[in-house]
Motif scaffolding. Structure first.
Motif, PDB file in Angstrom:
ATOM      1  N   GLY A  93      88.067   2.542  84.586  1.00 54.69           N
ATOM      2  CA  GLY A  93      89.001   2.418  84.233  1.00 54.69           C
ATOM      3  C   GLY A  93      89.674   1.472  85.739  1.00 54.69           C
ATOM      4  N   TRP A  94      88.439   1.602  86.648  1.00 54.27           N
ATOM      5  CA  TRP A  94      88.786   1.313  88.233  1.00 54.27           C
ATOM      6  C   TRP A  94      88.082  -0.179  88.353  1.00 54.27           C
ATOM      7  CZ3 TRP A  94      86.737   1.365  92.912  1.00 54.27           C
ATOM      8  CH2 TRP A  94      87.660   0.498  93.958  1.00 54.27           C
ATOM      9  N   ASN A  95      86.663  -0.143  88.704  1.00 55.53           N
ATOM     10  CA  ASN A  95      85.314  -0.493  88.970  1.00 55.53           C
ATOM     11  C   ASN A  95      84.319  -0.562  87.977  1.00 55.53           C
ATOM     12  OD1 ASN A  95      84.201   1.186  89.034  1.00 55.53           O
ATOM     13  ND2 ASN A  95      83.820   1.146  91.053  1.00 55.53           N
ATOM     14  N   THR A  96      85.071  -0.751  86.845  1.00 57.73           N
ATOM     15  CA  THR A  96      84.125  -0.918  85.335  1.00 57.73           C
ATOM     16  C   THR A  96      85.068  -1.980  84.439  1.00 57.73           C
ATOM     17  OG1 THR A  96      84.779   0.916  84.409  1.00 57.73           O
ATOM     18  CG2 THR A  96      82.853   1.467  85.669  1.00 57.73           C
ATOM     19  N   LEU A  97      83.980  -2.529  83.546  1.00 58.61           N
ATOM     20  CA  LEU A  97      85.037  -3.538  82.990  1.00 58.61           C
ATOM     21  C   LEU A  97      84.265  -3.181  81.008  1.00 58.61           C
ATOM     22  CD1 LEU A  97      86.551  -5.904  82.163  1.00 58.61           C
ATOM     23  CD2 LEU A  97      84.462  -7.302  83.165  1.00 58.61           C
TER      24      LEU A  97
ATOM     25  N   GLU B 187      89.641   6.631  74.761  1.00 60.21           N
ATOM     26  CA  GLU B 187      88.636   6.774  74.420  1.00 60.21           C
ATOM     27  C   GLU B 187      87.569   6.285  74.727  1.00 60.21           C
ATOM     28  OE1 GLU B 187      89.416  10.533  76.331  1.00 60.21           O
ATOM     29  OE2 GLU B 187      90.833   9.913  76.483  1.00 60.21           O
ATOM     30  N   LEU B 188      87.135   5.420  74.141  1.00 57.03           N
ATOM     31  CA  LEU B 188      86.036   4.831  73.944  1.00 57.03           C
ATOM     32  C   LEU B 188      85.701   3.692  76.168  1.00 57.03           C
ATOM     33  CD1 LEU B 188      83.078   3.857  73.063  1.00 57.03           C
ATOM     34  CD2 LEU B 188      84.727   2.410  71.268  1.00 57.03           C
ATOM     35  N   VAL B 189      86.826   3.353  75.935  1.00 58.99           N
ATOM     36  CA  VAL B 189      86.798   2.031  76.580  1.00 58.99           C
ATOM     37  C   VAL B 189      87.181   2.958  78.231  1.00 58.99           C
ATOM     38  CG1 VAL B 189      87.835   0.614  75.274  1.00 58.99           C
ATOM     39  CG2 VAL B 189      89.381   1.839  77.167  1.00 58.99           C
ATOM     40  N   ARG B 190      87.219   4.077  78.086  1.00 59.57           N
ATOM     41  CA  ARG B 190      87.194   5.117  79.297  1.00 59.57           C
ATOM     42  C   ARG B 190      86.424   5.307  80.174  1.00 59.57           C
ATOM     43  NH1 ARG B 190      92.729   8.689  77.964  1.00 59.57           N
ATOM     44  NH2 ARG B 190      94.466   6.830  79.748  1.00 59.57           N
ATOM     45  N   HIS B 191      85.209   5.744  78.925  1.00 55.11           N
ATOM     46  CA  HIS B 191      83.524   6.744  78.916  1.00 55.11           C
ATOM     47  C   HIS B 191      82.676   5.631  78.453  1.00 55.11           C
ATOM     48  CE1 HIS B 191      86.919   9.418  80.795  1.00 55.11           C
ATOM     49  NE2 HIS B 191      86.945  10.008  79.115  1.00 55.11           N
ATOM     50  N   GLY B 192      82.655   5.366  77.675  1.00 57.42           N
ATOM     51  CA  GLY B 192      81.504   4.123  77.031  1.00 57.42           C
ATOM     52  C   GLY B 192      80.910   4.773  75.962  1.00 57.42           C
ATOM     53  N   GLU B 193      80.160   4.536  75.108  1.00 58.17           N
ATOM     54  CA  GLU B 193      79.726   5.159  74.280  1.00 58.17           C
ATOM     55  C   GLU B 193      78.722   6.681  75.428  1.00 58.17           C
ATOM     56  OE1 GLU B 193      76.430   3.921  70.869  1.00 58.17           O
ATOM     57  OE2 GLU B 193      77.877   3.036  71.175  1.00 58.17           O
ATOM     58  N   PRO B 194      79.404   8.058  74.106  1.00 62.20           N
ATOM     59  CA  PRO B 194      78.825   9.019  74.603  1.00 62.20           C
ATOM     60  C   PRO B 194      76.924   8.977  74.338  1.00 62.20           C
ATOM     61  CG  PRO B 194      79.892   9.607  72.599  1.00 62.20           C
ATOM     62  CD  PRO B 194      79.853   7.840  72.607  1.00 62.20           C
ATOM     63  N   GLY B 195      76.383   9.769  74.818  1.00 60.39           N
ATOM     64  CA  GLY B 195      74.927   9.761  74.441  1.00 60.39           C
ATOM     65  C   GLY B 195      73.735   9.294  75.059  1.00 60.39           C
ATOM     66  N   LEU B 196      72.571   9.349  74.747  1.00 65.37           N
ATOM     67  CA  LEU B 196      72.000   8.919  75.296  1.00 65.37           C
ATOM     68  C   LEU B 196      71.447   7.493  74.752  1.00 65.37           C
ATOM     69  CD1 LEU B 196      69.270  11.320  76.017  1.00 65.37           C
ATOM     70  CD2 LEU B 196      70.550  10.581  78.077  1.00 65.37           C
ATOM     71  N   ALA B 197      71.877   6.646  73.190  1.00 67.77           N
ATOM     72  CA  ALA B 197      71.477   5.695  72.738  1.00 67.77           C
ATOM     73  C   ALA B 197      71.537   4.566  73.708  1.00 67.77           C
ATOM     74  CB  ALA B 197      72.359   5.893  71.452  1.00 67.77           C
ATOM     75  N   PRO B 198      72.356   4.280  74.057  1.00 69.29           N
ATOM     76  CA  PRO B 198      72.830   3.026  75.276  1.00 69.29           C
ATOM     77  C   PRO B 198      71.198   2.437  75.688  1.00 69.29           C
ATOM     78  CG  PRO B 198      74.800   3.910  74.661  1.00 69.29           C
ATOM     79  CD  PRO B 198      73.755   4.967  74.452  1.00 69.29           C
ATOM     80  N   LYS B 199      71.234   4.096  76.500  1.00 64.26           N
ATOM     81  CA  LYS B 199      70.522   4.114  77.507  1.00 64.26           C
ATOM     82  C   LYS B 199      68.491   3.851  77.054  1.00 64.26           C
ATOM     83  CE  LYS B 199      68.141   3.962  81.810  1.00 64.26           C
ATOM     84  NZ  LYS B 199      69.192   2.515  82.805  1.00 64.26           N
TER      85      LYS B 199
END
Length: 270
Positions: free
Chosen positions: A8-12, A234-246
């Protein structure tokens, strides 16, 4: 320099929508009905986010804006974006970027195969002009929606540059943003995108973008018809949960090789 990722501050957060409709079957997640789109955008605005197109969001971020920004993007260019999406954007005060699949304008989403009719027709050139006149940023989603990172050089250049020239000449707008079809990109693809005149581009990624990352591979989060407004906040605050994106990020080079081999033998893996 270490880049922190305080949400919410230095992420987009960048959102990746497609059709503004209701679709069943395996492509269901690519369509969000108008009423739910309204709920999602209103919830984000109510949580203090300013909703803008991707280029504007990146420019504000680079300028040190302290605002909580969200980039709103729509891929492909379905007619329902004009008839259903634009009114919702106006009602909620949201900006957006629409990525047009240039070679499919006035037709259907041929790359979706049997599912294409479920999404309705694509925008015509005149309708795309109406979208631009409504204040929506027009970006490029290539010519024929091929996975670009496995194409021969001549075809790759045509996909990226011919479509760019058509958009700028016919709409008389500056096209600064590009969306990789299916999200696939590589150094070769990104270099050509940059040399063509784009200054930012998006992939899929399913994570938050940070200022230290490339502007030519901005990851996006995908809202679905299963996300309520509160869920999307909640999704935009924390991103997708878990290891899938990495895991997906690490697996990209190997998957590219597999798709190149498949293409050689006349198959298309998306």
């Amino acid at each position: 320099m270490t880049v922190t990722t305080r949400p919410g501050w230095n992420t987009l957060p960048a959102l990746m929508y497609h059709s503004v409709s209701a679709v069943g079957g395996p492509m269901r997640d690519l369509a969000v009905p108008p009423a739910l789109l309204r709920e999602q955008l209103q919830a984000l605005a109510g949580a203090g986010y300013r909703l803008v197109g991707l280029t504007e969001a990146l420019d504000l971020l680079a300028a040190g804006s302290g605002e909580k920004l969200i980039a709103v993007t729509f891929d492909d260019g379905y007619r329902d974006f004009l008839t259903e999406g634009v009114p919702v954007l106006k009602e909620t005060g949201a900006g957006a970027t629409l990525y047009a699949s240039v070679g499919h304008l006035g037709g259907t989403a041929g790359w979706l195969g049997e599912s294409a009719p479920d999404f309705g027709p694509m925008l015509t050139w005149d309708e795309l002009g109406e979208v631009a006149a409504a204040g929506v940023e027009i970006g490029n989603h290539s010519l024929i929606h091929h996975p670009l990172d496995v194409l021969p050089s001549a075809q790759l250049r045509d996909e990226i540059t011919s479509s760019h020239d058509q958009l700028e000449q016919r709409l008389q707008v500056k096209v600064r943003s590009f969306a990789y079809p299916h999200g696939y990109n590589s150094r070769r693809v990104r270099d050509l995108v940059a040399s063509t005149g784009y200054d930012n581009a998006t992939e899929v990624g399913r994570r938050l973008h940070t200022p230290g990352e490339k502007r030519l591979a901005v990851p996006r989060l995908q809202p679905t018809p299963d996300h309520s407004g509160a869920d999307l906040v909640e999704l935009v605050r924390h991103g997708e949960p878990g290891l899938a994106p990495k895991v997906k990020q690490i697996a990209q080079p190997g998957w590219r090789v597999a798709r190149k081999v498949a293409r050689t033998f006349g198959r298309n893996l998306t």
